[in-house]
Design a protein around this motif. Structure first.
Motif, short mmCIF file in Angstrom:
data_model
loop_
_atom_site.label_atom_id
_atom_site.label_comp_id
_atom_site.label_asym_id
_atom_site.label_seq_id
_atom_site.Cartn_x
_atom_site.Cartn_y
_atom_site.Cartn_z
N ASP A 129 0.84 -1.19 0.00
CA ASP A 129 0.00 0.00 0.00
C ASP A 129 0.88 1.25 0.00
OD1 ASP A 129 -2.08 -1.85 0.26
OD2 ASP A 129 -2.06 -1.72 2.45
N ILE A 130 0.91 1.95 -1.13
CA ILE A 130 1.74 3.13 -1.30
C ILE A 130 1.10 4.31 -0.57
CG2 ILE A 130 2.94 4.60 -2.96
CD1 ILE A 130 3.59 1.62 -3.27
N GLU A 131 1.89 5.03 0.23
CA GLU A 131 1.35 6.07 1.11
C GLU A 131 1.83 7.47 0.69
OE1 GLU A 131 1.61 7.32 5.84
OE2 GLU A 131 2.07 5.25 5.25
N PRO A 132 1.07 8.17 -0.16
CA PRO A 132 1.45 9.54 -0.52
C PRO A 132 1.51 10.44 0.71
CG PRO A 132 -0.26 8.71 -1.99
CD PRO A 132 -0.15 7.74 -0.85
N GLU A 133 2.48 11.35 0.69
CA GLU A 133 2.55 12.35 1.76
C GLU A 133 3.29 13.57 1.24
OE1 GLU A 133 4.66 10.84 5.18
OE2 GLU A 133 6.52 11.71 4.47
N PRO A 134 3.14 14.72 1.90
CA PRO A 134 3.83 15.93 1.45
C PRO A 134 5.33 15.70 1.28
CG PRO A 134 2.24 16.50 3.14
CD PRO A 134 2.29 14.99 3.07
N ASP A 135 5.85 16.15 0.15
CA ASP A 135 7.26 16.05 -0.21
C ASP A 135 7.70 14.64 -0.58
OD1 ASP A 135 7.67 18.77 0.01
OD2 ASP A 135 8.34 18.67 2.08
N GLY A 136 6.76 13.70 -0.63
CA GLY A 136 7.07 12.42 -1.24
C GLY A 136 7.12 12.58 -2.75
N VAL A 137 7.75 11.64 -3.43
CA VAL A 137 7.73 11.67 -4.89
C VAL A 137 6.28 11.65 -5.37
CG1 VAL A 137 8.35 10.37 -6.97
CG2 VAL A 137 10.03 10.70 -5.15
N LEU A 138 5.44 10.89 -4.66
CA LEU A 138 3.99 10.93 -4.88
C LEU A 138 3.38 11.63 -3.66
CD1 LEU A 138 3.51 7.24 -6.09
CD2 LEU A 138 3.91 9.28 -7.49
N GLU A 139 2.83 12.82 -3.87
CA GLU A 139 2.32 13.62 -2.75
C GLU A 139 0.81 13.54 -2.59
OE1 GLU A 139 4.45 17.48 -1.72
OE2 GLU A 139 4.18 17.68 -3.88
N THR A 140 0.09 13.41 -3.67
CA THR A 140 -1.35 13.60 -3.66
C THR A 140 -2.08 12.44 -4.31
OG1 THR A 140 -1.42 14.68 -5.82
CG2 THR A 140 -0.95 16.09 -3.91
N GLY A 141 -3.40 12.43 -4.15
CA GLY A 141 -4.21 11.42 -4.82
C GLY A 141 -4.05 11.46 -6.33
N PRO A 142 -4.20 12.63 -6.97
CA PRO A 142 -4.02 12.69 -8.43
C PRO A 142 -2.63 12.24 -8.88
CG PRO A 142 -5.22 14.62 -7.70
CD PRO A 142 -4.79 13.89 -6.45
N GLU A 143 -1.58 12.60 -8.13
CA GLU A 143 -0.24 12.15 -8.51
C GLU A 143 -0.12 10.63 -8.42
OE1 GLU A 143 2.57 16.01 -7.46
OE2 GLU A 143 2.81 14.17 -6.32
N PHE A 144 -0.68 10.05 -7.36
CA PHE A 144 -0.65 8.60 -7.24
C PHE A 144 -1.40 7.93 -8.39
CE2 PHE A 144 -2.88 4.73 -5.96
CZ PHE A 144 -1.82 3.92 -5.59
N ILE A 145 -2.58 8.42 -8.71
CA ILE A 145 -3.39 7.82 -9.78
C ILE A 145 -2.67 7.93 -11.12
CG2 ILE A 145 -5.54 8.05 -11.08
CD1 ILE A 145 -6.85 8.89 -8.37
N GLU A 146 -2.07 9.10 -11.38
CA GLU A 146 -1.35 9.27 -12.65
C GLU A 146 -0.17 8.31 -12.73
OE1 GLU A 146 0.55 12.82 -15.41
OE2 GLU A 146 0.40 13.12 -13.25
N TRP A 147 0.61 8.19 -11.63
CA TRP A 147 1.73 7.25 -11.62
C TRP A 147 1.23 5.82 -11.83
CZ3 TRP A 147 2.19 3.41 -7.78
CH2 TRP A 147 3.32 2.58 -7.92
N PHE A 148 0.17 5.46 -11.17
CA PHE A 148 -0.34 4.09 -11.24
C PHE A 148 -0.78 3.74 -12.66
CE2 PHE A 148 -1.87 0.68 -8.37
CZ PHE A 148 -2.56 -0.11 -9.28
N THR A 149 -1.53 4.65 -13.29
CA THR A 149 -2.09 4.36 -14.61
C THR A 149 -1.10 4.57 -15.75
OG1 THR A 149 -3.00 6.61 -14.75
CG2 THR A 149 -4.44 4.87 -13.86
#
Length: 405
Positions: A181-201
């Motif tokens: 389970d990837i956990e986005p957080e501020p200043d992570g390479v993936l910070e937000t829900g949209p960033e996570f979804i874009e990376w995933f897809t």
């Protein structure tokens, strides 16, 4: 414990130590008291945090047998784990090092596989098991130029695909469904829900389909299904609240894309609306500074009048912008107790937790609910309790929220 809306537990990263004997001693000291308070008549799950050092000990067969025997005796079981912090998480400067080693490294890959080996041996039959982890790495280590940024993301993604293959093999051999389970957080390479979804897809799925097809002989559809089964989102409510994200929108988009939430981490940040009066703002800024401590990063996300969000890497970095007239609100990264919303000049993002729990009540999207509070010293002295009582109070508050109609 098992509720109508999923299994509810707490994350043991509240307890210090890196060695397994330290982890185990904390569990033996505190867990029986917590279980008696919140789940006296049924087994209770534990959100187990294992440092890398501890994992190298617990994976040994004799240690696993001893731990499983204790779990049976104590009425506990393991269904979710926290694999984000690799090493020390208390009593030392953690800051951005919480991501180290990151997902570009073999160390992070081997540590995570080891955790899954342990989880596969502890997870009760009929349950799915998950482990939360860093959102690839720390953003500011890699964002100097586009080539470095893209190379980092690809190397990290390939390691995550390696984990997905490993979890598919465990599923085939043991019939146990495990997910990272990837956990986005501020200043992570993936910070937000949209960033996570874009990376995933746009990155994980295309690259993963190629590798699963080549290594496992899967069709593209089978490969995509396996990736979506074994790689999921850790939805930390504190982190999503920090970014002023709209929870129903994020959850709906995840559902539309067929991306699953591995667990909700139930946690709260601190916030304050900033009035126009400069003296009042100064008082609020001083209230934020009282929360600053040297262990963790306390990013500040400032909502602007135009709707944009201005980001600061740590609480001290934001102080110079306190009197910016275009800023309407500050939110800062702390995992404060979830039961308390009013903190004087400041408030917590408890309302975000209520919104997420309402979504879960209306249509459960995960079976894993985990309270993750580890900033207890912010409470007024009269509200501070022994740690087992504090954790029990958190869980009891969430239970009451889940029971609301």
């Amino acid at each position: 414990m098992i509720t109508a809306y999923g299994q509810l537990t707490y994350c043991t990263n509240i307890h210090g130590g890196e060695a397994w004997d330290q982890h185990f001693e904390s569990l033996k000291t505190h867990f029986p008291k917590i279980k008696q308070a919140v789940s006296p008549t049924q087994p209770m799950g534990i959100g187990l945090r294992l440092a890398n050092l501890a994992s190298t000990i617990l994976i040994q067969p004799d240690q696993l047998v001893e731990f499983k025997d204790w779990l049976t005796q104590a009425g506990g079981y393991i269904f979710t784990m926290n694999g984000f912090p690799f090493g020390a998480f208390h009593d030392t400067r953690v800051k951005e090092q919480v991501h180290t080693p990151d997902w570009t490294t073999a160390e992070r890959l081997l540590y995570t596989k080891r955790l899954f080996t342990i989880l596969s041996k502890l997870l009760p039959q009929g349950m799915d098991g998950g482990i939360s982890t860093s959102p690839l790495g720390y953003r500011h280590q890699y964002n100097a130029d586009q080539t470095t940024w893209l190379d980092m993301r690809k190397r990290a993604t390939l390691h995550l695909i390696d984990v997905a293959i490993y979890l598919h093999q465990i599923c085939q051999e043991q019939g146990k469904e495990l997910h990272l389970d990837i956990e986005p957080e501020p200043d992570g390479v993936l910070e937000t829900g949209p960033e996570f979804i874009e990376w995933f897809t746009q990155e994980l799925i295309p690259l993963g389909v190629v590798h699963l097809s080549e290594q496992l002989g899967m069709t593209p559809d089978e490969a995509e299904a396996a990736l979506k089964r074994h790689i999921r989102l850790c939805y930390d409510v504190c982190h999503f609240a920090l970014g002023y994200e709209h929870h129903p929108v994020v959850v709906a988009e995840l559902d539309r894309q067929g991306i699953r939430i591995g667990k909700f981490q139930i946690s709260a940040a601190i916030k304050a609306h900033l009035p126009e009066d400069t003296a009042r703002r100064a008082e609020i800024g001083a209230a934020f500074r009282k929360f600053d401590e040297p262990t963790y990063l306390h990013q500040v996300l400032a909502r602007q009048k135009n709707g944009n969000v201005r980001r600061f890497r740590d609480l001290p970095d934001a102080q110079a912008a306190l009197q910016d007239p275009d800023t309407l609100e500050w939110r800062s990264h702390f995992h404060v107790p979830v039961f308390l919303e009013d903190m004087g000049l400041l408030q917590s993002t408890q309302s975000d937790i209520r919104e997420v729990l309402t979504l879960q009540r209306e249509r459960p999207v995960t079976t894993h609910l985990e309270v993750e509070t580890y900033t207890w010293g912010v409470l007024r002295p009269e509200l501070q309790l022994p740690i087992a009582d504090s954790i029990s109070r958190e869980l009891q508050w969430v239970l009451k929220e889940l029971e609301k109609k």
